[in-house]
Design a protein around this motif. Sequence first.
Motif, PDB file in Angstrom:
ATOM      1  N   ARG A  13       0.813  -1.226   0.000  1.00 38.99           N
ATOM      2  CA  ARG A  13       0.000   0.000   0.000  1.00 38.99           C
ATOM      3  C   ARG A  13       0.848   1.279   0.000  1.00 38.99           C
ATOM      4  O   ARG A  13       0.341   2.332  -0.340  1.00 38.99           O
ATOM      5  CB  ARG A  13      -0.931   0.026   1.217  1.00 38.99           C
ATOM      6  N   VAL A  14       2.081   1.200   0.407  1.00 36.50           N
ATOM      7  CA  VAL A  14       2.941   2.384   0.442  1.00 36.50           C
ATOM      8  C   VAL A  14       3.582   2.544  -0.928  1.00 36.50           C
ATOM      9  O   VAL A  14       4.519   1.837  -1.296  1.00 36.50           O
ATOM     10  CB  VAL A  14       4.013   2.261   1.534  1.00 36.50           C
ATOM     11  N   GLN A  15       3.052   3.472  -1.707  1.00 32.05           N
ATOM     12  CA  GLN A  15       3.526   3.708  -3.067  1.00 32.05           C
ATOM     13  C   GLN A  15       3.732   5.204  -3.284  1.00 32.05           C
ATOM     14  O   GLN A  15       2.823   5.999  -3.040  1.00 32.05           O
ATOM     15  CB  GLN A  15       2.507   3.181  -4.088  1.00 32.05           C
ATOM     16  N   PHE A  16       4.911   5.563  -3.746  1.00 27.99           N
ATOM     17  CA  PHE A  16       5.190   6.972  -4.021  1.00 27.99           C
ATOM     18  C   PHE A  16       5.820   7.194  -5.392  1.00 27.99           C
ATOM     19  O   PHE A  16       5.943   8.323  -5.833  1.00 27.99           O
ATOM     20  CB  PHE A  16       6.132   7.537  -2.941  1.00 27.99           C
ATOM     21  N   PHE A  17       6.208   6.119  -6.068  1.00 26.01           N
ATOM     22  CA  PHE A  17       6.965   6.288  -7.297  1.00 26.01           C
ATOM     23  C   PHE A  17       6.247   5.599  -8.463  1.00 26.01           C
ATOM     24  O   PHE A  17       6.322   4.375  -8.616  1.00 26.01           O
ATOM     25  CB  PHE A  17       8.378   5.731  -7.131  1.00 26.01           C
ATOM     26  N   GLU A  18       5.557   6.381  -9.236  1.00 30.90           N
ATOM     27  CA  GLU A  18       4.920   5.908 -10.465  1.00 30.90           C
ATOM     28  C   GLU A  18       5.050   7.031 -11.491  1.00 30.90           C
ATOM     29  O   GLU A  18       4.281   7.985 -11.492  1.00 30.90           O
ATOM     30  CB  GLU A  18       3.444   5.558 -10.213  1.00 30.90           C
ATOM     31  N   PHE A  19       6.068   6.905 -12.356  1.00 30.73           N
ATOM     32  CA  PHE A  19       6.383   7.975 -13.295  1.00 30.73           C
ATOM     33  C   PHE A  19       6.048   7.594 -14.737  1.00 30.73           C
ATOM     34  O   PHE A  19       6.626   8.132 -15.676  1.00 30.73           O
ATOM     35  CB  PHE A  19       7.864   8.347 -13.191  1.00 30.73           C
ATOM     36  N   SER A  20       5.137   6.682 -14.902  1.00 28.58           N
ATOM     37  CA  SER A  20       4.763   6.259 -16.251  1.00 28.58           C
ATOM     38  C   SER A  20       4.214   7.439 -17.052  1.00 28.58           C
ATOM     39  O   SER A  20       3.460   8.271 -16.539  1.00 28.58           O
ATOM     40  CB  SER A  20       3.706   5.152 -16.181  1.00 28.58           C
ATOM     41  N   ALA A  21       4.614   7.491 -18.328  1.00 31.83           N
ATOM     42  CA  ALA A  21       4.117   8.543 -19.221  1.00 31.83           C
ATOM     43  C   ALA A  21       2.817   8.143 -19.908  1.00 31.83           C
ATOM     44  O   ALA A  21       2.275   8.918 -20.704  1.00 31.83           O
ATOM     45  CB  ALA A  21       5.178   8.883 -20.270  1.00 31.83           C
ATOM     46  N   ASP A  22       2.313   6.969 -19.605  1.00 30.00           N
ATOM     47  CA  ASP A  22       1.071   6.484 -20.207  1.00 30.00           C
ATOM     48  C   ASP A  22      -0.121   7.208 -19.580  1.00 30.00           C
ATOM     49  O   ASP A  22      -0.387   7.052 -18.383  1.00 30.00           O
ATOM     50  CB  ASP A  22       0.946   4.974 -19.972  1.00 30.00           C
ATOM     51  N   PRO A  23      -0.869   8.003 -20.341  1.00 27.31           N
ATOM     52  CA  PRO A  23      -2.000   8.757 -19.758  1.00 27.31           C
ATOM     53  C   PRO A  23      -3.179   7.884 -19.369  1.00 27.31           C
ATOM     54  O   PRO A  23      -4.107   8.370 -18.732  1.00 27.31           O
ATOM     55  CB  PRO A  23      -2.378   9.737 -20.876  1.00 27.31           C
ATOM     56  N   THR A  24      -3.153   6.599 -19.743  1.00 22.39           N
ATOM     57  CA  THR A  24      -4.253   5.717 -19.353  1.00 22.39           C
ATOM     58  C   THR A  24      -4.037   5.104 -17.973  1.00 22.39           C
ATOM     59  O   THR A  24      -4.945   4.482 -17.427  1.00 22.39           O
ATOM     60  CB  THR A  24      -4.437   4.589 -20.387  1.00 22.39           C
ATOM     61  N   VAL A  25      -2.828   5.252 -17.429  1.00 25.74           N
ATOM     62  CA  VAL A  25      -2.581   4.789 -16.055  1.00 25.74           C
ATOM     63  C   VAL A  25      -3.332   5.708 -15.099  1.00 25.74           C
ATOM     64  O   VAL A  25      -3.215   6.929 -15.170  1.00 25.74           O
ATOM     65  CB  VAL A  25      -1.077   4.784 -15.732  1.00 25.74           C
ATOM     66  N   ARG A  26      -4.091   5.143 -14.190  1.00 26.44           N
ATOM     67  CA  ARG A  26      -5.026   5.923 -13.365  1.00 26.44           C
ATOM     68  C   ARG A  26      -4.327   7.033 -12.600  1.00 26.44           C
ATOM     69  O   ARG A  26      -4.762   8.192 -12.632  1.00 26.44           O
ATOM     70  CB  ARG A  26      -5.756   4.975 -12.399  1.00 26.44           C
ATOM     71  N   HIS A  27      -3.287   6.725 -11.880  1.00 31.31           N
ATOM     72  CA  HIS A  27      -2.537   7.724 -11.110  1.00 31.31           C
ATOM     73  C   HIS A  27      -1.054   7.589 -11.401  1.00 31.31           C
ATOM     74  O   HIS A  27      -0.467   6.507 -11.193  1.00 31.31           O
ATOM     75  CB  HIS A  27      -2.762   7.556  -9.607  1.00 31.31           C
ATOM     76  N   THR A  28      -0.434   8.661 -11.875  1.00 29.63           N
ATOM     77  CA  THR A  28       1.010   8.769 -11.976  1.00 29.63           C
ATOM     78  C   THR A  28       1.401  10.142 -11.432  1.00 29.63           C
ATOM     79  O   THR A  28       0.535  10.991 -11.184  1.00 29.63           O
ATOM     80  CB  THR A  28       1.496   8.650 -13.435  1.00 29.63           C
ATOM     81  N   TRP A  29       2.690  10.366 -11.262  1.00 27.24           N
ATOM     82  CA  TRP A  29       3.125  11.687 -10.793  1.00 27.24           C
ATOM     83  C   TRP A  29       2.712  12.758 -11.790  1.00 27.24           C
ATOM     84  O   TRP A  29       2.348  13.873 -11.392  1.00 27.24           O
ATOM     85  CB  TRP A  29       4.637  11.690 -10.598  1.00 27.24           C
ATOM     86  N   TRP A  30       2.737  12.448 -13.081  1.00 29.45           N
ATOM     87  CA  TRP A  30       2.409  13.468 -14.082  1.00 29.45           C
ATOM     88  C   TRP A  30       0.933  13.813 -14.053  1.00 29.45           C
ATOM     89  O   TRP A  30       0.557  14.987 -14.128  1.00 29.45           O
ATOM     90  CB  TRP A  30       2.831  12.975 -15.475  1.00 29.45           C
ATOM     91  N   SER A  31       0.085  12.802 -13.945  1.00 28.04           N
ATOM     92  CA  SER A  31      -1.353  13.083 -13.897  1.00 28.04           C
ATOM     93  C   SER A  31      -1.737  13.787 -12.602  1.00 28.04           C
ATOM     94  O   SER A  31      -2.574  14.699 -12.603  1.00 28.04           O
ATOM     95  CB  SER A  31      -2.153  11.783 -14.048  1.00 28.04           C
ATOM     96  N   LEU A  32      -1.089  13.407 -11.497  1.00 28.83           N
ATOM     97  CA  LEU A  32      -1.399  14.036 -10.217  1.00 28.83           C
ATOM     98  C   LEU A  32      -0.885  15.468 -10.144  1.00 28.83           C
ATOM     99  O   LEU A  32      -1.562  16.348  -9.604  1.00 28.83           O
ATOM    100  CB  LEU A  32      -0.806  13.206  -9.071  1.00 28.83           C
ATOM    101  N   LEU A  33       0.311  15.732 -10.698  1.00 27.61           N
ATOM    102  CA  LEU A  33       0.863  17.081 -10.659  1.00 27.61           C
ATOM    103  C   LEU A  33       0.160  17.999 -11.654  1.00 27.61           C
ATOM    104  O   LEU A  33      -0.317  19.075 -11.287  1.00 27.61           O
ATOM    105  CB  LEU A  33       2.364  17.045 -10.951  1.00 27.61           C
ATOM    106  N   ILE A  34       0.080  17.578 -12.907  1.00 24.88           N
ATOM    107  CA  ILE A  34      -0.507  18.436 -13.937  1.00 24.88           C
ATOM    108  C   ILE A  34      -2.024  18.514 -13.775  1.00 24.88           C
ATOM    109  O   ILE A  34      -2.610  19.604 -13.745  1.00 24.88           O
ATOM    110  CB  ILE A  34      -0.127  17.924 -15.336  1.00 24.88           C
ATOM    111  N   GLY A  35      -2.652  17.350 -13.640  1.00 25.19           N
ATOM    112  CA  GLY A  35      -4.106  17.351 -13.436  1.00 25.19           C
ATOM    113  C   GLY A  35      -4.494  18.006 -12.129  1.00 25.19           C
ATOM    114  O   GLY A  35      -5.497  18.711 -12.045  1.00 25.19           O
ATOM    115  N   GLY A  36      -3.667  17.788 -11.090  1.00 19.14           N
ATOM    116  CA  GLY A  36      -3.942  18.415  -9.798  1.00 19.14           C
ATOM    117  C   GLY A  36      -3.826  19.922  -9.859  1.00 19.14           C
ATOM    118  O   GLY A  36      -4.626  20.645  -9.250  1.00 19.14           O
ATOM    119  N   MET A  37      -2.840  20.434 -10.598  1.00 19.16           N
ATOM    120  CA  MET A  37      -2.675  21.888 -10.718  1.00 19.16           C
ATOM    121  C   MET A  37      -3.858  22.534 -11.425  1.00 19.16           C
ATOM    122  O   MET A  37      -4.389  23.554 -10.969  1.00 19.16           O
ATOM    123  CB  MET A  37      -1.379  22.206 -11.471  1.00 19.16           C
ATOM    124  N   VAL A  38      -4.276  21.941 -12.525  1.00 17.96           N
ATOM    125  CA  VAL A  38      -5.405  22.509 -13.274  1.00 17.96           C
ATOM    126  C   VAL A  38      -6.682  22.432 -12.444  1.00 17.96           C
ATOM    127  O   VAL A  38      -7.463  23.384 -12.392  1.00 17.96           O
ATOM    128  CB  VAL A  38      -5.574  21.788 -14.627  1.00 17.96           C
TER     129      VAL A  38
END
Length: 584
Positions: free
Chosen positions: A222-247
């Motif tokens: 359950r302890v997960q902090f590193f998911e840097f996949s560039a695939d936009p279909t992955v439910r949660h990644t750092w990119w989707s959380l940072l970019i989507g979270g900012m918008v």
Amino acid sequence: MELGTFDEWDTLVLGVILAISALIGIYYRYTGGKQKTTQEYLMADQSMTTFPVSFSLMASFMSAITLMGVSSESYQFGTLFGAINISYILSTPIAAYIFLPVFYRMRITSVYEYLERRFGPATRLAASIAFTLQMVLYMGIALYAPALALEAVAGIPRVTAILVLGLVCTFYSTLGGLKAVLITDVFQSFLMFAAIFAVIGVSASKAGGLGAIWDVAKERGRVQFFEFSADPTVRHTWWSLLIGGMVTYLSLYGVNQTQVQRLLSVHNLKSAQSALWWNLPILGMLSFSTIFSGLAIFYYYRDCDPKLSGRIKAPDQLMPLFAVDTMGQYPGLCGLFVSGLFSASLSTISSAVTSLSAVTLEDYLKPLYKAIFKRTLLDSKSTLPTKIVACIYGLFCILLAFVAGSLGGVLQASLTIFGVVGGPLLGIFTLGVCTMRSNQRGVLLGFMLGLIFSFWIGFGGPKPPTTPLPLNTTGCESANVTQVAQALVQQVDYFWLYRLSYLWYCVIGFLITLGVGYCASLTLAYFNCADNSQIYLDKYHKQLDYDLFAPVLSRRWRRQQLEKQAQADQDESLTKLTQAAVAI
């Protein structure tokens, strides 16, 4: 589903919390200015301090949806969602120093008044209608969440819970005005934290400390902090959380009527910006504690998942079920927990009702009144209609709550609603605040296309089901356990856009509105089909209205204008000297 006990102590605690919330509304109805003007009812006479506003900013959207949805998120999918807090840190200075000063300079009641002054009345109407749709849908989910909790905890039918909670909330929201909402939000925020800490504390007492909860979470993945996949279909990644979270954050805390209305209730811009910054640690504390509460719940059910064992129907019921199973031995604690959920949703719904009342008055009723009677609706005559409108929205919220269950998970449904509408709305305001060449026709075209595309991918389907991390039922005492975790999922070829993470909906809507709106504005202006004359103070289109733009851009353009004017004056002086010399 097995139901726990909700005894007289729990009922007493819940009743006291309800009474306090209602009494705060009644107090502000009969004290001060007694809510006789819309300035007091909707804007708190711009007399609030930083402390209550900072708590209210958090409570307005991070309510029962956060308590139940985020805890369920970390239970099923791990801690990766916590990375979204970094996007809040990155977005706060943009909201505080780009958008907020523009609205504060204008001292408006409805944030969409800015759009009329910047683009025109059609843009203002389109944006306010989109906001109304967004908030009405969100209110339905916010009311549905605590009704779901009460059904799980006390066995109260969901219909009854929705009716009772909705009517109580409508009463106090309509009566108290923004002052009551802000003060009640502070009280209800502490109850939200109390509910979360009660979950963590009870689980820690059974585990023998917080360390044991963390160790089990690490062992079970359950302890997960590193998911840097560039695939936009992955439910949660750092990119989707940072970019989507900012918008998403900027669409809420930068340009949303509910939040801007609170920020404009303080007495100066510096205090409003301070409230936005103080909201950040409060928001982060709630987010991380709620994520840890999901791990605490996972520790308790680590060997017997309630959904797989048939005790609950949806993961959103995990937290209230945990309260039933563990808090009964502590008199009143289960009632405090339910009060936290209920109070959280009260703050959200009351905030939505207040903001919708302001938008309806300023964007619909006043223009309509002026068009019919050829005169402006006086402030002294608009308070009663505003309260009636608030009551109507509260009742309509009850109707919407009945269909909220069909929207899927509570957290994902709420973010989907804000994503499909919030992205295009942020795009409109960004074009207005940050560009000079955008015009009404181009912006409206971009906004409509952004909305259509966002709604299509947001609510179209079928969409692939989400797959949680491994869950266990080996410790269940009952032999009748549904082993759906081991079932083979039929491979289905889903349409690619429907497989996108829900966090990208907001980003796509924002980018489409921004790109199409700006390009269409340039094209229409080139063919003389549109103009942006609204941004000038004079008919010669030389004096720019700098109040319409972000301060950093206003200062730059003002400096350029002064330099250009100085150069023109210098050239004119040289021309006169040359002419004088020739004459001699």
